[in-house]
Enzyme design. Structure first.
Site, PDB file in Angstrom:
ATOM      1  N   ARG A  82       0.839  -1.199   0.000  1.00 16.49           N
ATOM      2  CA  ARG A  82       0.000   0.000   0.000  1.00 16.49           C
ATOM      3  C   ARG A  82       0.876   1.251   0.000  1.00 16.49           C
ATOM      4  O   ARG A  82       0.558   2.256  -0.641  1.00 16.49           O
ATOM      5  CB  ARG A  82      -0.939  -0.032   1.214  1.00 16.49           C
ATOM      6  CG  ARG A  82      -2.041   0.986   1.140  1.00 16.49           C
ATOM      7  CD  ARG A  82      -3.113   0.717   2.178  1.00 16.49           C
ATOM      8  NE  ARG A  82      -2.584   0.851   3.537  1.00 16.49           N
ATOM      9  CZ  ARG A  82      -3.295   0.569   4.636  1.00 16.49           C
ATOM     10  NH1 ARG A  82      -4.543   0.117   4.538  1.00 16.49           N
ATOM     11  NH2 ARG A  82      -2.759   0.718   5.830  1.00 16.49           N
ATOM     12  N   LYS A 184      -2.608   6.445   1.424  1.00 16.55           N
ATOM     13  CA  LYS A 184      -2.437   6.895   2.810  1.00 16.55           C
ATOM     14  C   LYS A 184      -1.487   8.090   2.822  1.00 16.55           C
ATOM     15  O   LYS A 184      -0.311   7.965   3.143  1.00 16.55           O
ATOM     16  CB  LYS A 184      -1.907   5.736   3.658  1.00 16.55           C
ATOM     17  CG  LYS A 184      -2.621   5.632   4.990  1.00 16.55           C
ATOM     18  CD  LYS A 184      -2.320   4.336   5.687  1.00 16.55           C
ATOM     19  CE  LYS A 184      -2.743   4.409   7.145  1.00 16.55           C
ATOM     20  NZ  LYS A 184      -4.191   4.442   7.351  1.00 16.55           N
ATOM     21  N   GLU A 220     -16.362   6.193   3.833  1.00 13.82           N
ATOM     22  CA  GLU A 220     -15.718   5.722   5.065  1.00 13.82           C
ATOM     23  C   GLU A 220     -15.655   6.861   6.063  1.00 13.82           C
ATOM     24  O   GLU A 220     -16.254   7.915   5.838  1.00 13.82           O
ATOM     25  CB  GLU A 220     -14.333   5.155   4.750  1.00 13.82           C
ATOM     26  CG  GLU A 220     -13.364   6.160   4.137  1.00 13.82           C
ATOM     27  CD  GLU A 220     -11.932   5.617   4.087  1.00 13.82           C
ATOM     28  OE1 GLU A 220     -11.496   4.969   5.049  1.00 13.82           O
ATOM     29  OE2 GLU A 220     -11.241   5.870   3.097  1.00 13.82           O
TER      30      GLU A 220
HETATM   31  C1  PLP Z   1      -5.306   3.644   7.625  1.00 12.67           C
HETATM   32  C2  PLP Z   1      -6.710   3.938   7.218  1.00 12.67           C
HETATM   33  C3  PLP Z   1      -7.762   3.003   7.362  1.00 12.67           C
HETATM   34  C4  PLP Z   1      -7.573   1.684   8.055  1.00 12.67           C
HETATM   35  O1  PLP Z   1      -6.713   0.831   7.382  1.00 12.67           O
HETATM   36  P1  PLP Z   1      -6.043  -0.416   8.119  1.00 12.67           P
HETATM   37  O2  PLP Z   1      -5.084  -0.941   7.115  1.00 12.67           O
HETATM   38  O3  PLP Z   1      -7.138  -1.382   8.416  1.00 12.67           O
HETATM   39  O4  PLP Z   1      -5.412   0.102   9.360  1.00 12.67           O
HETATM   40  C5  PLP Z   1      -9.017   3.350   6.892  1.00 12.67           C
HETATM   41  N1  PLP Z   1      -9.262   4.552   6.324  1.00 12.67           N
HETATM   42  C6  PLP Z   1      -8.291   5.466   6.179  1.00 12.67           C
HETATM   43  C7  PLP Z   1      -8.626   6.777   5.560  1.00 12.67           C
HETATM   44  C8  PLP Z   1      -6.994   5.197   6.614  1.00 12.67           C
HETATM   45  O5  PLP Z   1      -6.040   6.119   6.473  1.00 12.67           O
END
Ligand code: PLP
Length: 341
Positions: A82, A184, A220
């Protein structure tokens, strides 16, 4: 190895400086080997790309002690992949996935005294991150970058059990259509700070963001994906190009299908469908699953049937199975658990 003398069960989710951090610099078109260092300070030029144009991205995962006393982390290869995706989208140099995983292992091994003991509920949070370290003033990618990994012990996300939260539908958007919602990047978080502080001031724990193009579909929250349970026991999760692909969510989908024999659907979820679900949860590394009890959309209140007292039965089963796999109480799928010590 002697553990640090911390009150593990009462740690909060905040930064504590640990012994070692990993640092590698990208210069002249290549990553140097990198090393563990003691110094927690970053010294960069005042004109660094990260300071001027926010060229940075990060990852988050945890190391913890299993029931049989090993230290492990969960699917770090997916964090590595990722981060590669984040780097490509931000015109940053990729830190190769295999080296990423090795650096995570090395950094945790150098800080074993900070890994909370089994049963404390606490974990060692691992934060890999990368930023543009050389000067840019005209808008362009920097020439030099720094990749670092810091670790910090964090307390149990839910002290005294997971209580359902109340969230609101946000009037702000989290990501643009065809923007950076699926990576991210720190910039996604900078712009979420005002909406989340505003939500807190109004008494809500989180924001439910809608799809930015039509504002009719669930996306989300600022840092966690949604999972819904239908009245007939299916797991439904929103599909969209502007959602960050949560590793917890992807793992829960697998667990639902292969451990709990549930049907799963990854598809668009209209906001109008939300009142028909039996259970609603948020998922991410920090909490694994947080139950949602109520969703407020201006004058409309959606009370989730599982209520405000406790996590619903299906989410509880999913939570227990995934955390059981993580803690070594339930056999993990091949490759999910990375042994560190
Ligand atoms: C990091 C993150 C998540 C959760 O991802 P995980 O890999 O399960 O920790 C969900 N939404 C956003 C916007 C994120 O930055």
């Amino acid at each position: 190895m002697e553990k640090k003398n911390l009150d593990w069960a009462n740690l909060s989710f905040s930064y504590i400086k640990t012994d070692k951090r990993f640092v590698a610099n990208y210069k002249n078109g290549a990553w140097e080997d990198g090393q563990l260092i003691d110094d927690d300070k970053v010294v960069i030029t005042e004109c660094a790309g990260v300071l001027q144009y926010s060229q940075s991205c990060f990852e988050g995962l945890k190391a913890y002690t299993t029931e049989d006393g090993h230290v492990v982390c969960f699917r770090p290869d997916l964090n590595a992949q990722r981060m590669e995706d984040s780097c490509r989208r931000l015109e940053m140099p990729v830190f190769p996935a295999a080296r990423f995983v090795d650096a995570v292992v090395e950094t945790v091994r150098a800080n074993l005294a900070w890994v909370p003991p089994y049963g404390s509920g606490a974990t060692l949070y691992i934060r890999p991150y990368m930023f543009a370290s050389s000067a840019v003033i005209g808008v362009k990618p920097a020439d030099e970058y720094q990749f670092r990994i810091l670790v910090t012990p964090v307390g149990p996300y839910f002290k005294g059990g997971a209580k359902p939260i109340t969230i609101r539908v946000s009037d702000f958007d989290r990501a643009a259509p065809r923007g950076t919602g699926n990576i991210k990047a720190g910039l996604n978080y900078a712009m979420s700070l005002h909406p989340i502080m505003d939500a807190h001031r109004q008494g809500y724990a989180e924001n439910m963001y809608l799809d930015p193009a039509t504002r009719t579909k669930v996306e989300e929250t600022g840092g966690a994906n949604f999972i819904f349970i239908t009245k007939d026991g299916k797991l439904v999760t929103p599909k969209s190009d502007s959602i960050l692909p949560s590793i917890t969510r992807r793992s829960l989908l697998y667990v639902a299908q292969h451990y709990l024999n549930m049907e799963v659907e990854e598809r668009e979820v209209p906001l109008t469908e939300v009142p028909s679900f039996a259970e609603v949860g948020l998922c991410g590394t920090a909490a694994v699953i947080s139950p949602v009890g109520k969703i407020v959309n201006h004058d409309e209140e959606i009370c989730v049937p599982s209520g405000m007292d406790a996590m619903g039965p299906v989410l509880t089963k999913l939570y227990d199975t995934l955390t059981g796999i993580q803690m070594g109480r339930i056999e993990a799928p091949e490759g999910w658990i990375k042994h560190i010590a």
